[in-house]
Every structure is written in structure tokens, then in C-alpha cells.
Design an enzyme around this catalytic site. Structure first.
Site: not given
Ligand code: GLA
Ligand code: ZN
Length: 679
Positions: A116, A150-151, A156, A158, A307, A315, A355, A358
Site C-alpha cells: 500500500c 522498481n517499476e 491499493c 484499502c 533494462e 515471461w 526468473e 530469464h
Molecule cells: C522487469 C523488472 C525486473 C525483471 C524483468 C524481467 O523489468 O524490473 O526486475 O523482473 O522485468 O524481464
Molecule cells: Zn492502501
């Protein structure tokens, strides 16, 4: 503070917490990083449980050791804050940190991005670890940039987030009456008596109140930005003044990136094109447009590819290997479109968990005698040779409007074609039209400045926010060339339809009014037929599909007409002079060759000089970057056979490749021209 680099960045995500008991592996990785010309890694992205295995017990020595060893070997660090995934103790002890989904169920511990953004406990725990990292590493000479979380993404629902949403609405609308008015709540008896009654959209409840959906998405962006600010504040409290980034995603629809980018010093993004699904050049246009969007988020300031996959992801529906040369081409494209680096996910493949299959620079085999590693080395070597490109910028004479609010509202709108509006394909057709001419393109939203562009395209800009039409009017008045398509200027900021005719506020600029829109079945087609001796000299007939708008002339001239149906002979392309500029209206979803031919003529009318002399062969991308009185021409062959590249008019010298030879598929050529010092 700005992010500056004197070399192009090469490296990627590195997660050595997975093999801390194997110092030999770290040694080997460092040797291979050096061998492949990697100069940077992102560390700590999902390391929270190793950094703080128990609440308040911090173990940072291992990280210090890794950073030191990398630094001693000339490898810099982008240091992440670990909030992208939380340790088990945190979820167990403070369940409020776990996300509640739109069904109003609280998730169990697990996954990542499962938290959250409002929870005071989560914010406090994240702030504490961020401060620790900043205190310990914020002044390390090897650390060059902060990577926040990260990303970032997701929402959320809640109780804490509901309260925050209600407060956000109070701040925005002031009174519940005003909210009811702007949201059109009397429709289907949805009138609210108080802000406390409002709940986030849910498949179990309200999903049809478009303004609610739209404001929820805006709130989610603001909430995420607020969370990000808290993270940054903690980093600053820890003493570090280094610039910050967050890794963004491919055309991600969950957050308004123009808004989020305001919180960042530098934009970075994660690029995972499906290269072999279609012709390379098609993927190259799609990826190139995303680079251009990312570059535009902060008005052309430095950005880079954080990346990309060295071989295949695990994936996507099919784990397709990149054929030889494609990793090189993808990495160089990240530079050609203005980026400061090309990084990978991941440096070393993990042994277990989700992963493990990957792709990585170093795979489970672990040796440097692999096809992928050799190609990574080639990228590294080339980036070193191109290092003078660092800090150069891209100048674009053309801009395409790309606005998150407008897309959110349009995608929710119900009609005129629930079977697909083909918005992204339309953007790509327009983008390709410019890129076939080697013209750089920016993607801008309604808040961006338009001065400086010669050509502006509004493709299906469904929403015109307050003041936008005036801004566009001024652009044309002052000599800009404007192209507007069907399904533009339909609704206002809260998705209420404009009364009195559309495209709202631009009817006199375009010299037309859109009267009706016909949705076509997938199998239907119409055509754009040139009017004899039309102003632009268009001579071909083109196909159109999906949406046909019927404009009524209000001063504009007809350049092309529909070929079929009851509206055969009605205008489908019009032109209207306004002030010192011109405004064109494209009424139907035309095939891409229309845009290639039409935009070439529009660019000519705008006086945009040709980038290179002669036709650009199919499959060849030409981009330019500029710095200190030098213009760089970057050519990339995404076609199917070697080609001779069309040269610039001026005298050039080669920085990479041989202008007298053919350019092989997936290869790069870079030429340099001395120009006047950039003003
Ligand atoms: C995203 C994430 C990474 C990883 C890659 C795999 O971009 O930021 O941590 O999981 O995907 O492609
Ligand atoms: Zn929340």
C-alpha cells in the site's frame, strides 16, 4: 539535480545477495563485467530481506564490500531502494502494508509490488532503510544514481487509500455538489451526498461512472508520486544529494508518466521488445517511439534504457532468442534515440525462483564463451567508441500528442468502437510517417510547451483539457502546421462531452465541424480519394478502416473525399489556413502509406529541411543527436538486406562504420557534421 555522464552507460541489474557465500562468483562476475565493457550495475533492487533480515537489524556490510570491489574495478553503482518487495516479517507484523485489490480483498504476503502506498507503517519502514542506505553509501564515489523502488505500479483499495482518495477529491472539488456536477452523477442515480460515501471503482460496484474511474487513475498517480517523494526525502535525510531515477515501463497505462517524471532527475525505462514477431523495422518503430516518449517526459533531458534482455525473457508468451545482431541493434537504438546508456536485466542469471530462466549476460553455464556474452562484449566495445555521444541531445521539429488522461478517458468511453479504436496503431502509422523521412519526433502531453515545433499532430486526442485548444490555436496562428484526426476534442477534463460542436475550440482553426462518426466492422473498408489538383498534390487512393468521421466544411478546402458508402464524396482530408499556419483534418483511420506520403508533404510545407539527401530505404532508421557544434547522424539497418545509406548534404566524417560501404542488417553507422554552435 541533473544527471550527467561523460561515457555511455553499459551494465545492468545485479543481485549478488543470491550468492554471498560464493566470493569466487563475485570475482568472476567482476572479471566478466570488465571484459564486456560494463561500467555500471544496479544493486539492491530486491535486497530488503538481506539488508534488514529482522526488524531494525541492518546488515549492510555485504553491500559495502560489493560496492567497494566494483569501484576498485572501475564499475559504478546505481543504488536501489528496496521497496519493490518487502521482507516476510514486515507483512506478518504489519498486515496493513499489504495491498487490497479492487474486490476489497487483502493480499497475502508474496510477490512484489504488493504494498500500500498510503500505509504510514510501510512509508516509515521504507524511509528507515532508505536513510540507512543513504547514510552509508550516499557519498561513496562509486555510487552515481539512486534507483527508487522498481517499476512502480498498481493500486491499493484499502481503507487508508479510500480515505486518501476522498481527501484528494475534497481538495480537487471543494464541495460535493461540484463533484456531482463534474462527474454527471445524476445519470443512473449516482448522486453522492458526501465525500465519505465515495469508494474507488470496483468490479463488485461502480465501474460505469467514467469521471470516477478517471479521477481514481489520477489519484493513483498522485499517490505513487507522493510515495516516491517520501522515499526521496528519506534518501536526502540520509545525506545523499545524488540524482534519482525510477525505472518506467513500455507505454505503461497505470500511471501518468509525465506527472511522475516531475519527481525524477532522470528518466530510465525497461525495454523488452518482441523482436521476431514481425519484421524488425516494425518492432524498431514501436521501440523507437517509446524511447522518444521517455526522452520527452522531461523535455529532452538525458534518459537511458535501464533494462533489456540479453537473450530471451521468461515471461513473454514465447521465449524467443534474439537472433545474432539484434541485441546489438536494440542497444544501439537506445543510443540513437538520445539515450545515455543501454543496460540489461540481468548480469547473472539466478539459480532458483521465478526468473531462473530469464536471459542474462552470464548464464548458468557461467563462461564467457557464449554467443550472448560475445554480443554483449561487442555492445560494450561499441559504446566505448561512441562515448563522445554522451550528453548530446535530440532536436525534433515534429511532435505527436500523447496524453495519459485523454487515453484513459477514451479507452473508458464506450463507443464509437468497443471492438478496438486502434489508437496505438494509429500513433505508430503517424510516427512511421515522420521517421520514414528521418525526422526526429517528440511525444508531448497537453501540459508541454509547443513552441519550437514546426509540425504538431493530434491523433485521436479525445479529451481537450481546459486551455489546450487555445494553446493549439496559438501554435497555428504563429505559423505551426497542425494535423488533427477524427475523435479529437470530444470531452473535457472530467469526461463530459463538449456541447456546441467538435473538435471543441478548434472548429474555426480547422475550418470544419465533425458531424457524425461511423464505426466500421473489422471486415469493412472505405477509401480516401484525392480531389483533382488538390493543394498538396496528393495523387493516390488510400484505404481506411475502423472509424470514419463525417466533417462538415466551415471554411476548409477538401483535399480528399470518401470513396464509398452513403458518404462517398464527403470530405475525408481537409486543409485550412489559420493565422500564419495551416490546419489539416484527417477524418478517417487511414492506412499507413497515406501518413507516409501526407506527412512528407506537410513537412515540406513546414519548411523542415530534409535530414539526408535522397530516399531513405525501407528498414533504415536515421536519427540525429547534437552537442557542442556537432551533429551526429545515426543509421541503423532494421531491414532485410544490406543497404547504401543516403548521406547528409553537408560534409561529414565517419565516427563508426564506412559511408562508402553498404550497411549490413542490424549494423550501425555514425557520421559527424560540424554545425554552428547550438543556440
Ligand atoms: C522487469 C523488472 C525486473 C525483471 C524483468 C524481467 O523489468 O524490473 O526486475 O523482473 O522485468 O524481464
Ligand atoms: Zn492502501
Amino acid at each position: 539535480m541533473d544527471f550527467k555522464t561523460t561515457k555511455l552507460l553499459h551494465g545492468g541489474d545485479y543481485n549478488p545477495e543470491q550468492w554471498l557465500g560464493r566470493p569466487d562468483i563475485l570475482k568472476q562476475d567482476i572479471a566478466m563485467l570488465k571484459e564486456s565493457g560494463c561500467n555500471v550495475v544496479s544493486l539492491g533492487i530486491f535486497s530488503w530481506s538481506t539488508l534488514e533480515p529482522e526488524e531494525g537489524v541492518f546488515c549492510l556490510d555485504w553491500l559495502a564490500d560489493v560496492i567497494d570491489q566494483l569501484y576498485e574495478n572501475g564499475i559504478s553503482v546505481i543504488l536501489a531502494t528496496p521497496s519493490g518487495a518487502r521482507p516476510k516479517w514486515l507483512g506478518d507484523k504489519y498486515p496493513e502494508v499489504l495491498r487490497v485489490n479492487a474486490d476489497r480483498h487483502r493480499n497475502l504476503f508474496g510477490g512484489r509490488h504488493n504494498h500500500c502506498y498510503t500505509s504510514p507503517v510501510y512509508r516509515e519502514k521504507v524511509a528507515r532503510i532508505n536513510r540507512k542506505l543513504s547514510e552509508r553509501f550516499g557519498h561513496h564515489p562509486g555510487v552515481i544514481l539512486w534507483h527508487i523502488s522498481n517499476e512502480l505500479g498498481g493500486d491499493c483499495h484499502c481503507p487508508l487509500c479510500q480515505d486518501a482518495f476522498q481527501q484528494w477529491l475534497r481538495d480537487k472539488y471543494g464541495t460535493i455538489e461540484e463533484l456531482n456536477r463534474r462527474w454527471s452523477t445524476t445519470f443512473w442515480s449516482h448522486t453522492y451526498q458526501s465525500f465519505e460515501q465515495i469508494e474507488s471503482p470496483s468490479p463488485r460496484g461502480e465501474m460505469g461512472l467514467h469521471a470516477l474511474n478517471l479521477d481514481w487513475k489520477r489519484f493513483v498517480t498522485d499517490r505513487t508520486a507522493d510515495f516516491l517523494r517520501c522515499e526521496v526525502q528519506a534518501v536526502r535525510e540520509g545525506g545523499s544529494e545524488l540524482p534519482i531515477t525510477a525505472n518506467l515501463m513500455y507505454y505503461f497505462q497505470g500511471l501518468d508518466y509525465f506527472r511522475l517524471a516531475k519527481e525524477l532527475d532522470i528518466v530510465t525505462w525497461d525495454s523488452y521488445p518482441t523482436w521476431h514477431k514481425q519484421e524488425l523495422i516494425e518492432t524498431a518503430y514501436d521501440t523507437g517511439m517509446c524511447h522518444d516518449l521517455m526522452r520527452s517526459l522531461k523535455g529532452g533531458k538525458p534518459f537511458f534504457q535501464m533494462e533489456s534482455c540479453p537473450s530471451s525473457t521468461n515471461w513473454q508468451s514465447v521465449s524467443k532468442l534474439k537472433k545474432p545482431g539484434v541485441l546489438f541493434a536494440q542497444s544501439m537504438q537506445a543510443i540513437a534515440h538520445g539515450g545515455e546508456g543501454a543496460l540489461y536485466f540481468q548480469i547473472r542469471q539466478s539459480r532458483g525462483a521465478s526468473e531462473k530462466f530469464h536471459g542474462a549476460v552470464i548464464d548458468h553455464y557461467g563462461g564467457s564463451d557464449t554467443r550472448v556474452f560475445r554480443e554483449v562484449c561487442q555492445v560494450g566495445e561499441t559504446l566505448q567508441r561512441l562515448s563522445e555521444l554522451a550528453g548530446s541531445t535530440v532536436k525534433s521539429p515534429a511532435a505527436i500528442l500523447y496524453d495519459w488522461d485523454s487515453q484513459w478517458a477514451m479507452n473508458d468511453s464506450q463507443g464509437p468502437r468497443n471492438d478496438g479504436l486502434h489508437y496505438h496503431e494509429t500513433l505508430l502509422k503517424i510516427y512511421r510517417g515522420f521517421r520514414r523521412q528521418g525526422v526526429n519526433v517528440d511525444l508531448v502531453d497537453m501540459g508541454c510547451a509547443l513552441e519550437g515545433y514546426r509540425v504538431l499532430v493530434l491523433p485521436m486526442v479525445y479529451m481537450f483539457k481546459e486551455g489546450f485548444a487555445e494553446k493549439v490555436r496559438a501554435f497555428v496562428e504563429q505559423g505551426g502546421q497542425l494535423v488533427t484526426t477524427y475523435w479529437s476534442g470530444i470531452a473535457d477534463d472530467t469526461d463530459r462531452c463538449y456541447l456546441g460542436g467538435t473538435p471543441h475550440g478548434l472548429m474555426d482553426v480547422l475550418g470544419i465541424r465533425s458531424t457524425e462518426v461511423d464505426g466500421l466492422y473489422d471486415w469493412e473498408e472505405n477509401e480516401l480519394v484525392p480531389v483533382a489538383e488538390n493543394e498538396l498534390g496528393l495523387s493516390r487512393t488510400y484505404r481506411c478502416k475502423y472509424l470514419c468521421d463525417l466533417p462538415e466544411l466551415r471554411g476548409a478546402k477538401t483535399l480528399m473525399t470518401y470513396g464509398r458508402d452513403f458518404y462517398a464524396g464527403y470530405p475525408v482530408l481537409t486543409e485550412h489556413g489559420y493565422g500564419k499556419g495551416t490546419a489539416w483534418y484527417v477524418a478517417a483511420d487511414a492506412e499507413r502509406e497515406f501518413y507516409a506520403d501526407f506527412l512528407k508533404l506537410v513537412l515540406k510545407r513546414a519548411g523542415v529541411p530534409e535530414t539526408v539527401c535522397g530516399e531513405i530505404p525501407d528498414g533504415l532508421e536515421v536519427t540525429t543527436r547534437e552537442k557542442d557544434g556537432v551533429r551526429y547522424y545515426l543509421y541503423q539497418n532494421f531491414g532485410t538486406r544490406p543497404v547504401r545509406v543516403p548521406l547528409p548534404a553537408a560534409l561529414v566524417e565517419a565516427l563508426y562504420g564506412d559511408p562508402d560501404a553498404e550497411l549490413a542488417v542490424c549494423q550501425l553507422m555514425v557520421l559527424k557534421e560540424m554545425i554552428q554552435a547550438a543556440e
